[in-house]
Scaffold this motif. Sequence first.
Motif, PDB file in Angstrom:
ATOM      1  N   VAL A  22       0.836  -1.197   0.000  1.00 13.59           N
ATOM      2  CA  VAL A  22       0.000   0.000   0.000  1.00 13.59           C
ATOM      3  C   VAL A  22       0.872   1.249   0.000  1.00 13.59           C
ATOM      4  CG1 VAL A  22      -1.668   1.307   1.358  1.00 13.59           C
ATOM      5  CG2 VAL A  22      -1.937  -1.143   1.089  1.00 13.59           C
ATOM      6  N   ALA A  23       2.005   1.171   0.666  1.00 14.30           N
ATOM      7  CA  ALA A  23       2.898   2.329   0.676  1.00 14.30           C
ATOM      8  C   ALA A  23       3.535   2.536  -0.695  1.00 14.30           C
ATOM      9  CB  ALA A  23       3.985   2.147   1.732  1.00 14.30           C
ATOM     10  N   PHE A  24       3.820   1.433  -1.376  1.00  8.21           N
ATOM     11  CA  PHE A  24       4.534   1.559  -2.649  1.00  8.21           C
ATOM     12  C   PHE A  24       3.608   1.940  -3.808  1.00  8.21           C
ATOM     13  CE2 PHE A  24       5.888  -0.558  -6.605  1.00  8.21           C
ATOM     14  CZ  PHE A  24       6.998   0.222  -6.865  1.00  8.21           C
ATOM     15  N   ALA A  25       2.418   1.321  -3.866  1.00  7.07           N
ATOM     16  CA  ALA A  25       1.550   1.465  -5.038  1.00  7.07           C
ATOM     17  C   ALA A  25       1.275   2.925  -5.412  1.00  7.07           C
ATOM     18  CB  ALA A  25       0.272   0.685  -4.825  1.00  7.07           C
ATOM     19  N   PRO A  26       0.789   3.759  -4.486  1.00  5.78           N
ATOM     20  CA  PRO A  26       0.495   5.134  -4.900  1.00  5.78           C
ATOM     21  C   PRO A  26       1.746   5.888  -5.336  1.00  5.78           C
ATOM     22  CG  PRO A  26       0.144   4.872  -2.548  1.00  5.78           C
ATOM     23  CD  PRO A  26       0.413   3.526  -3.084  1.00  5.78           C
ATOM     24  N   ALA A  27       2.867   5.601  -4.676  1.00  6.50           N
ATOM     25  CA  ALA A  27       4.098   6.286  -5.050  1.00  6.50           C
ATOM     26  C   ALA A  27       4.457   5.969  -6.499  1.00  6.50           C
ATOM     27  CB  ALA A  27       5.232   5.881  -4.115  1.00  6.50           C
ATOM     28  N   PHE A  28       4.114   4.751  -6.919  1.00  6.39           N
ATOM     29  CA  PHE A  28       4.408   4.359  -8.304  1.00  6.39           C
ATOM     30  C   PHE A  28       3.345   4.883  -9.272  1.00  6.39           C
ATOM     31  CE2 PHE A  28       4.093   0.922 -11.601  1.00  6.39           C
ATOM     32  CZ  PHE A  28       5.218   1.322 -12.295  1.00  6.39           C
ATOM     33  N   MET A  29       2.090   4.884  -8.800  1.00  5.60           N
ATOM     34  CA  MET A  29       0.982   5.301  -9.665  1.00  5.60           C
ATOM     35  C   MET A  29       1.132   6.735 -10.172  1.00  5.60           C
ATOM     36  SD  MET A  29      -2.079   3.493  -7.626  1.00  5.60           S
ATOM     37  CE  MET A  29      -3.446   4.547  -8.113  1.00  5.60           C
ATOM     38  N   VAL A  30       1.685   7.582  -9.345  1.00  5.10           N
ATOM     39  CA  VAL A  30       1.742   8.988  -9.743  1.00  5.10           C
ATOM     40  C   VAL A  30       2.655   9.212 -10.944  1.00  5.10           C
ATOM     41  CG1 VAL A  30       1.183   9.901  -7.489  1.00  5.10           C
ATOM     42  CG2 VAL A  30       3.562   9.496  -8.087  1.00  5.10           C
ATOM     43  N   PHE A  31       3.488   8.243 -11.261  1.00  4.68           N
ATOM     44  CA  PHE A  31       4.393   8.446 -12.401  1.00  4.68           C
ATOM     45  C   PHE A  31       3.630   8.482 -13.736  1.00  4.68           C
ATOM     46  CE2 PHE A  31       7.597   7.262  -9.337  1.00  4.68           C
ATOM     47  CZ  PHE A  31       8.591   8.146  -9.658  1.00  4.68           C
ATOM     48  N   ALA A  32       2.373   8.068 -13.684  1.00  5.86           N
ATOM     49  CA  ALA A  32       1.576   8.065 -14.915  1.00  5.86           C
ATOM     50  C   ALA A  32       1.473   9.462 -15.513  1.00  5.86           C
ATOM     51  CB  ALA A  32       0.194   7.503 -14.630  1.00  5.86           C
ATOM     52  N   VAL A  33       1.382  10.473 -14.661  1.00  6.91           N
ATOM     53  CA  VAL A  33       1.157  11.818 -15.207  1.00  6.91           C
ATOM     54  C   VAL A  33       2.440  12.591 -15.413  1.00  6.91           C
ATOM     55  CG1 VAL A  33      -1.200  12.086 -14.396  1.00  6.91           C
ATOM     56  CG2 VAL A  33       0.703  12.696 -12.902  1.00  6.91           C
ATOM     57  N   ILE A  34       3.568  12.023 -15.000  1.00 11.53           N
ATOM     58  CA  ILE A  34       4.826  12.742 -15.175  1.00 11.53           C
ATOM     59  C   ILE A  34       5.225  12.686 -16.646  1.00 11.53           C
ATOM     60  CG2 ILE A  34       7.266  12.828 -14.562  1.00 11.53           C
ATOM     61  CD1 ILE A  34       5.548  13.491 -12.213  1.00 11.53           C
ATOM     62  N   LEU A  67      -1.599  14.806  -6.521  1.00 11.39           N
ATOM     63  CA  LEU A  67      -1.712  15.101  -5.086  1.00 11.39           C
ATOM     64  C   LEU A  67      -2.643  14.126  -4.393  1.00 11.39           C
ATOM     65  CD1 LEU A  67      -1.916  18.963  -5.384  1.00 11.39           C
ATOM     66  CD2 LEU A  67      -0.009  17.639  -4.477  1.00 11.39           C
ATOM     67  N   GLY A  68      -3.722  13.784  -5.072  1.00 18.15           N
ATOM     68  CA  GLY A  68      -4.694  12.881  -4.470  1.00 18.15           C
ATOM     69  C   GLY A  68      -4.102  11.500  -4.229  1.00 18.15           C
ATOM     70  N   VAL A  69      -3.474  10.970  -5.252  1.00 19.26           N
ATOM     71  CA  VAL A  69      -2.945   9.612  -5.125  1.00 19.26           C
ATOM     72  C   VAL A  69      -1.783   9.570  -4.142  1.00 19.26           C
ATOM     73  CG1 VAL A  69      -1.788   7.764  -6.363  1.00 19.26           C
ATOM     74  CG2 VAL A  69      -3.735   8.904  -7.398  1.00 19.26           C
ATOM     75  N   SER A  70      -0.929  10.582  -4.237  1.00 24.72           N
ATOM     76  CA  SER A  70       0.267  10.526  -3.389  1.00 24.72           C
ATOM     77  C   SER A  70      -0.091  10.594  -1.910  1.00 24.72           C
ATOM     78  CB  SER A  70       1.234  11.645  -3.751  1.00 24.72           C
ATOM     79  OG  SER A  70       0.691  12.885  -3.384  1.00 24.72           O
ATOM     80  N   SER A  71      -1.210  11.237  -1.580  1.00 27.25           N
ATOM     81  CA  SER A  71      -1.541  11.332  -0.147  1.00 27.25           C
ATOM     82  C   SER A  71      -1.912   9.967   0.419  1.00 27.25           C
ATOM     83  CB  SER A  71      -2.670  12.323   0.075  1.00 27.25           C
ATOM     84  OG  SER A  71      -3.851  11.830  -0.496  1.00 27.25           O
TER      85      SER A  71
END
Lengths: 369, 320, 181
Positions: free
Chosen positions: B81-93, B112-116
Amino acid sequence: MAIKTETMTLNMGPQHPSTHGVFRLVVDVDGETIKRVEPVMGYLHRGSEKLAERFVYTQFIPYTDRLDYMNAMTNNYVYCAAVEKLLEWEIPERAEYLRVITMELNRIASHLVWWGTYLLDIGALSPFLYAFRDRDHCLDLLNEISGARMTFNYMRIGGVKWDSPDGWIDRVKEKVKVLRENINEYDTLVTGNEIFQSRTIGVGKLTKEQILDWGISGPLARASGLKMDIRKDEPYSIYDRFDFDIPTQEEGDVYARYKVRIAELYESLKIIEQACEQIPEGDIITKKGKRIMMIKPPAGEAYTRAEASKGEIGVYAISNGKNKPYRIKLRRPSFVNVAILQELLIGKNIQDLVAIFGSLDIVLGEVDA
Amino acid sequence: MDLLFMAIYAVAVLGGLLGAVTYAILFERKVIGYMQIRTGPNRYGPWGMFQTIADVMKLLMKEDIIPAQADRKIFVLAPVVAFAPAFMVFAVISWSENLYAADLNIGVLYFLGVSSMTMLGVLMGGWSSNNKYSLLGAIRGVSQMISYELPLVLSVLGIVILVGSLNLRDIVFFQQDVGLWFIILQFPAFIIYMISAIAELNRSPFDLPEAESELVSGYHTEYSGFRYAFYMLAEYTYAIAIAAFATTLFFGGWLGPAFLPGIVWFLLKMCLFMFVWFWLRATLPRARVENLMQFCWKVLIPLALLNIVVTAIIKVWMGW
Amino acid sequence: MSQETLDLIISKVNNALDEEVLVVKPPETDEEAEGEKEEKEEIEETAKLNFGKPMIILDSEKWSMDLAKMLRDDPQLHFDFLQCVTGVDYDEHMEVVYNLYSTEKKHYLYVKVKTPRETPSVVSVTPVWRAADYMEREIFDLLGIEFPGHWNLKRILLQDEWEGHPLRKDYITDKKALGLD
C-alpha cells in the motif's frame, strides 16, 4: 464523547540506540508525555568492588579502566592517588606532569565522544564522524605512551608506568593546535544552529538546589551556575600550577551543559599546553612503587576524589595493613548523576527524553561498576 | 493497442525506477559519505556501484519474519500500500515533450490525491506491527504527513491559477511561452513546497517518524528482509516522484538548452532536488515535534494562502 | 582550620543530641598524664582528624534524620553536598560512612555510623540529601544494610532474585553457579 485513553508502558532498553549501552528506562507514557520513569541498571555489573578485595593494590588498576572506559585515565589516577594518600608517598615531578597531560587528553577525548554521540541522539549524523576523527588524535597519543587505546592501565601507585617516547611532548603540542582549530570549527557549525537550539534551550532544566540535593557534580553542576571543580576547589596532583578557568553557565538546561563542555575543551587544551612547557626531566615512579607486592599502606581509611569528565569520581579506600585492600568503594559520577532522571523526565515527551538523557553523559560501565 | 502500450510503458518505468532507486541510494550514501570525511561504499564494483544491489540481494535472501502478535493481513499488505500510490503517480509525469503515459487534464489533482495515500501504508505498518515504537512512529508519521499535505497542495495552487490548467504538460508549456520558470514567478511557493516535501517524505530534519535514536526505526521497526526492502523502495520512489513533480512545476520540466535531449534535463534537475535533500540530511539535527506542527500551521499555511491571494490579484491585474 | 571545624562539629552534634557522644582523645603532651592514659584508652575515640579532615563516629541509634538535617541546615556547618556513601563490613560490626562537603564553606566531614552485624540498619538520609537514593540502594544490595525511611529500597545492581550480599566478608562465591568452575 470522551475517548477512552490509557497509559502505555514503554521499555526503553536494555537495547535501544540512545541508551548508549545496556541501560533500561521503564517509562509510562500518555501519548508521548512521560508520566513515570524507572531506571533499571546492573546489566553490566562486574562486582569491581568485590574484585578489589582479592588483588594486591596494583592489580586492581586495570579494573578501574573498565569503569568509565571513555575517561579511564582519571579513574586510574584517582585509585592510585587514594592508595598514595594512605601510604603518604611523594610522587616524582615528571610523573605528575605526565599524569596531568594524559588525564586532560583523555578528558578531551571523552568530551568529544559526548559531543558526537549527543548530536547523533538529536538527529545530526555528521558531527559523530568529525568528533571521532579528533578523538582519535587524542587516543593515538595516549596509545603511544601507554600501549592501549582506551583501557590504558598507565598509572601506577607512586608514579606512571612508562616514560613518554621520544618527541611525544612535541607531538602533543602539535595536536593541541590541530584540536583547537577543529573544535573552533565545530563550535561555529553546531552551536548556532537554530534547530539544535530549539531542541536544547530550555530543555531539562536543573536548578542549583536540585543539583546539590541530588549530589550531581561535573559539567552538569557547572551548567546550573555552581562553580564546582575539584581541580580548583581542592587541587590534586599539580593542578594548582596551571592557569585555567572553570566555565560555568547559569541556565541549567541542556544547551548550557553543551556550552560548558565545549568551553572545557579549550581549558583542557590550555592546561596541556602549559604542562608541556613546564614538564621537567626525572624519575617517573618512586623506588618503592616498583615493588608492587610490597605496597602495604598502614591501616587507615581515606576518601580521595578527582574531577573526571562526568563529574566527581571518588575512591574510599580502607587498608588493614596488608598488601590487599580491605575495602575499595568507588564513587562513580555517572551512577549518582543518573538518579536525577526519575525526577527530571516527568512531563517531558520522548523526544526530550533522548535529549535530556544524552546530556547527562553517562557511561554504563561506570553506572554498573 | 493502447493497453499494450500502457503495459509496456508501466513495466519500463518500473524497471527504470528500480535502477533509479538503486543508484539514488548509492548517490545518497556517497554524498553523505564525502560530507562526513569518509568515502562511502567502495567495495562492490568500481566506485561501489554494486553496493546497493548486494544489499538488496541480502535483504531478499533473509528469512521472512512476521511477528507472532502482528495483524498478519495488514502487516503483509502495508508495504504494498505504501509503494503502489508512489508508483501510480508516475503516470502523469511527462519526462520529455513526447515521452509521457497520460496527458491527463487533471494531472496536478491526480498526483496530489494519489500521493496522499502513501500515508495509509505508514499507518497500517505501524499499527499492525503491534510494537510500541512502531505505533508511536506511525502516529507521528500520519499527523505530520496530513499536516504537511496542506501547505504542499496550497503552494501548488498559485501555479494552477497562473496557468489556468491542472494539466502538468500545460504547466510546462506555459513556462516555455513565458520564458520564465515558476521558481522565479512563484518563489515563495517554491520554498513552501520544498519544506513541505521534506516533511511529506519524512526526510531529515523532519524524519521524526523514523527517528532512530528515539523510536528505534519508527513505523517499520518490525519489518525485515523483503518487506523492509519494499518500504525502502516505496520511500525512494516517492522521493523521486516528488522530485519529478517539483521539476515539472518549478523548473520547467524538460526545458533546457537544446544540446541535450529534454529527458536528460529533466533527470538532471531531479538529481539536483535529491542532492539538496541528502545535503540537508548530512547537515541538520532533527526538529522538535511541537515546532514541526507549529511551523506548519502557523507559518507555512498562512504564507501559502497569502501567496494564492497575491497571485490571484496579480493575475487579474495583469490580465493574463 | 580543620581542627576548628572539628571542634565546631563536636559541639554542635553534642548539643543536638544532649549528651557527650563525641569524645576527642586529648593530645598526649607530657609524661604526667601517663597514669590517666590507661583509663582514657578504654573510651573509644569518636571524633578525630582523618588525613586532615574531621571524622565523627556514631552509633546507629544516635544517628537520626534530625541530626542529618542539622548538619545540612546549620548556617555554620552547611553540609549541602553528599559526596559518597560507603558501606563497610568489619567482622564484628558494620559501618556506613557518609562523606559530606559544604560547597559554601568548603569543608568536609566523615560521618561513620556503626551498626550491629546481625541486624544492620541505619536511618536513611534520602529525605535530607536525595543523592543518597542510589548509593544507599547499592549498599543495601551489596551489603544488606537496611535503610528505614528509604522510599524505594530494593536491589539496584544485582537481579532481584540474587541470594546473599556479595560485599560481606563471609560471602562465598559460588563458582559453579556462576559458571566459573
